[in-house]
Design a protein around this motif. Structure first.
Motif, PDB file in Angstrom:
ATOM      1  N   ALA A  89     -63.503 -91.416  -9.553  1.00  0.00           N
ATOM      2  CA  ALA A  89     -62.374 -91.998  -8.825  1.00  0.00           C
ATOM      3  C   ALA A  89     -61.677 -90.935  -7.992  1.00  0.00           C
ATOM      4  O   ALA A  89     -61.331 -91.168  -6.818  1.00  0.00           O
ATOM      5  CB  ALA A  89     -61.391 -92.636  -9.808  1.00  0.00           C
ATOM      6  N   LEU A 210     -65.887 -98.923 -10.255  1.00  0.00           N
ATOM      7  CA  LEU A 210     -66.259 -97.641 -10.840  1.00  0.00           C
ATOM      8  C   LEU A 210     -66.753 -97.807 -12.271  1.00  0.00           C
ATOM      9  O   LEU A 210     -66.943 -96.823 -12.980  1.00  0.00           O
ATOM     10  CB  LEU A 210     -65.063 -96.690 -10.808  1.00  0.00           C
ATOM     11  CG  LEU A 210     -64.642 -96.237  -9.398  1.00  0.00           C
ATOM     12  CD1 LEU A 210     -63.249 -95.631  -9.428  1.00  0.00           C
ATOM     13  CD2 LEU A 210     -65.636 -95.247  -8.830  1.00  0.00           C
ATOM     14  N   LEU A 315     -56.396 -92.835  -6.089  1.00  0.00           N
ATOM     15  CA  LEU A 315     -57.477 -93.673  -6.596  1.00  0.00           C
ATOM     16  C   LEU A 315     -57.632 -93.539  -8.108  1.00  0.00           C
ATOM     17  O   LEU A 315     -58.079 -94.494  -8.762  1.00  0.00           O
ATOM     18  CB  LEU A 315     -58.795 -93.334  -5.892  1.00  0.00           C
ATOM     19  CG  LEU A 315     -59.858 -94.443  -5.990  1.00  0.00           C
ATOM     20  CD1 LEU A 315     -59.338 -95.756  -5.429  1.00  0.00           C
ATOM     21  CD2 LEU A 315     -61.124 -94.046  -5.257  1.00  0.00           C
ATOM     22  N   ASP A 319     -57.591 -97.013 -10.071  1.00  0.00           N
ATOM     23  CA  ASP A 319     -58.669 -97.420 -10.973  1.00  0.00           C
ATOM     24  C   ASP A 319     -58.150 -97.644 -12.383  1.00  0.00           C
ATOM     25  O   ASP A 319     -58.611 -98.556 -13.085  1.00  0.00           O
ATOM     26  CB  ASP A 319     -59.767 -96.355 -10.982  1.00  0.00           C
ATOM     27  CG  ASP A 319     -60.917 -96.737 -11.888  1.00  0.00           C
ATOM     28  OD1 ASP A 319     -61.540 -97.789 -11.647  1.00  0.00           O
ATOM     29  OD2 ASP A 319     -61.196 -95.986 -12.843  1.00  0.00           O
ATOM     30  N   VAL A 333     -61.665-102.268  -8.301  1.00  0.00           N
ATOM     31  CA  VAL A 333     -60.664-101.338  -7.801  1.00  0.00           C
ATOM     32  C   VAL A 333     -60.382-101.578  -6.325  1.00  0.00           C
ATOM     33  O   VAL A 333     -59.276-101.299  -5.829  1.00  0.00           O
ATOM     34  CB  VAL A 333     -61.114 -99.884  -8.045  1.00  0.00           C
ATOM     35  CG1 VAL A 333     -62.335 -99.524  -7.215  1.00  0.00           C
ATOM     36  CG2 VAL A 333     -59.976 -98.908  -7.772  1.00  0.00           C
TER      37      VAL A 333
END
Length: 356
Positions: A89, A210, A315, A319, A333
């Motif tokens: 991420a 992810l 991020l 996430d 995400v």
């Protein structure tokens, strides 16, 4: 093109209006500290109750070859599940944000982001061809198919923009055309050849996910990110000149066509690597460069590292929210970044209109 200021003023100011090297280093150190703290905190969040100290003990144990104090199951949760996901991420956030910063200066368009080149659409088509149609005969993985699709999309954009004159606006238009083409191909394949379960999995990946990533994806994406940062950092002063237009850059001795080709290739290939691992995560490359400019100004020598750190922190937390907000159900995400990015995008639009 008519310049509104002398060409000599392209040089980034070094007086009181610009950040000194010491303050730039301070921003970088602070950003790294926030990123490390964010990653450690994000790993502790989830159904399994894990403390920050336990996270560090697992990391140290695996790096030194020792044994951690946690049970094998809890050790695996940290090392095999949460840590690679959090690191990827951070890498994806940093890479997409840097791509956005470079493209916005290179194309002189504050609304440009990595997906303007149609790279994400090409990656999506490549992944769908592997998953749904079995292209590659089992030799090519989903990640490999996505990467090949992204590269094909970028090559198409380069060919189209070259035949149309190669100017920045032509590159954008070629990217939009490629985006629509590959999006249509993806939809056609999914609707005509995929069953319900496969369709659901593909659509989840297309929205950005992810989940299920491993250390292989982290290593590859991190290596591509480092190489891209080094190349883009070497072109920092060139990007400063591009902000004033191609004529100004050329008058300062910049090889405009070569620099533009190199930087477009670097950002496209970096985006392809990230999309092939995590799917299409939107708005990171559009919004985060503007936030970084508000912090450190437009000079790319300091803008690029700060943008990377800002995107990474953003991020990581996006996430974390995606995997815990509706636990046990996981939200892509890309949905979270879009929900956050759309209001920011509207704000950028209003600011762009007010400056004209």
């Amino acid at each position: 093109m008519t310049l509104t200021r002398p060409v000599e003023s392209v040089e980034v100011p070094r007086g009181s209006g610009a950040l000194s090297g010491g303050r730039t280093l301070a921003w970088a150190v602070a950003g790294l500290a926030v990123l490390c703290a964010s990653a450690a905190a994000a790993i502790t969040i989830g159904p399994a109750d894990i403390r920050v100290g336990e996270v560090w003990s697992v990391v140290v144990a695996h790096l030194t070859g020792g044994a951690s104090d946690l049970s094998p199951i809890r050790d695996g949760i940290v090392w095999n599940l949460r840590l690679p996901r959090t690191l990827l991420a951070a890498v994806c956030g940093a890479g997409l944000a840097v791509c956005g910063a470079v493209m916005q200066s290179l194309l002189r368009n504050p609304l440009a982001d990595p997906f303007v080149l149609g790279v994400s659409s090409g990656a999506s088509t490549g992944a769908v061809l592997v998953v749904v149609l079995g292209v590659g005969g089992g030799v090519v993985s989903v990640t490999g198919g996505a990467f090949l699709g992204a590269v094909c999309s970028f090559v198409l954009v380069l060919l189209l923009s070259h035949t149309l004159g190669g100017s920045p606006d032509r590159v954008v238009l070629a990217g939009v055309a490629a985006m629509q083409l590959f999006s249509a191909l993806t939809s056609f394949v999914v609707m005509t050849a995929a069953d319900a379960e496969t369709t659901r999995g593909v659509l989840f990946w297309l929205l950005g996910s992810l989940g299920g990533v491993g250390w292989d994806e982290v290593r590859v994406c991190f290596a591509v990110l480092v190489a891209s940062l080094l190349i883009c950092g070497g072109y920092a002063r060139t990007l400063d000149a591009f902000a004033f237009g191609e004529d100004a850059a050329a008058s300062l001795g910049v090889a405009v066509n070569r620099a533009r080709t190199v930087l477009l290739c670097v950002t496209a290939l970096l985006t392809a690597a990230l999309v092939s691992a995590a799917g299409a995560i939107g708005f990171v490359g559009l919004v985060l460069p503007h936030a970084a400019r508000a912090l450190v100004g437009p000079g790319h020598a300091r803008l690029l590292p700060v943008t990377a750190l800002t995107g990474a922190v953003f991020l990581v937390w996006a996430d974390t929210l995606a995997r815990t907000a509706l636990d046990p159900q996981e939200v892509p995400v890309g949905v979270v970044t879009s929900l956050i990015g759309v209001p920011a995008f509207v704000l950028v639009l209003y600011r762009t209109r007010s400056t004209r």
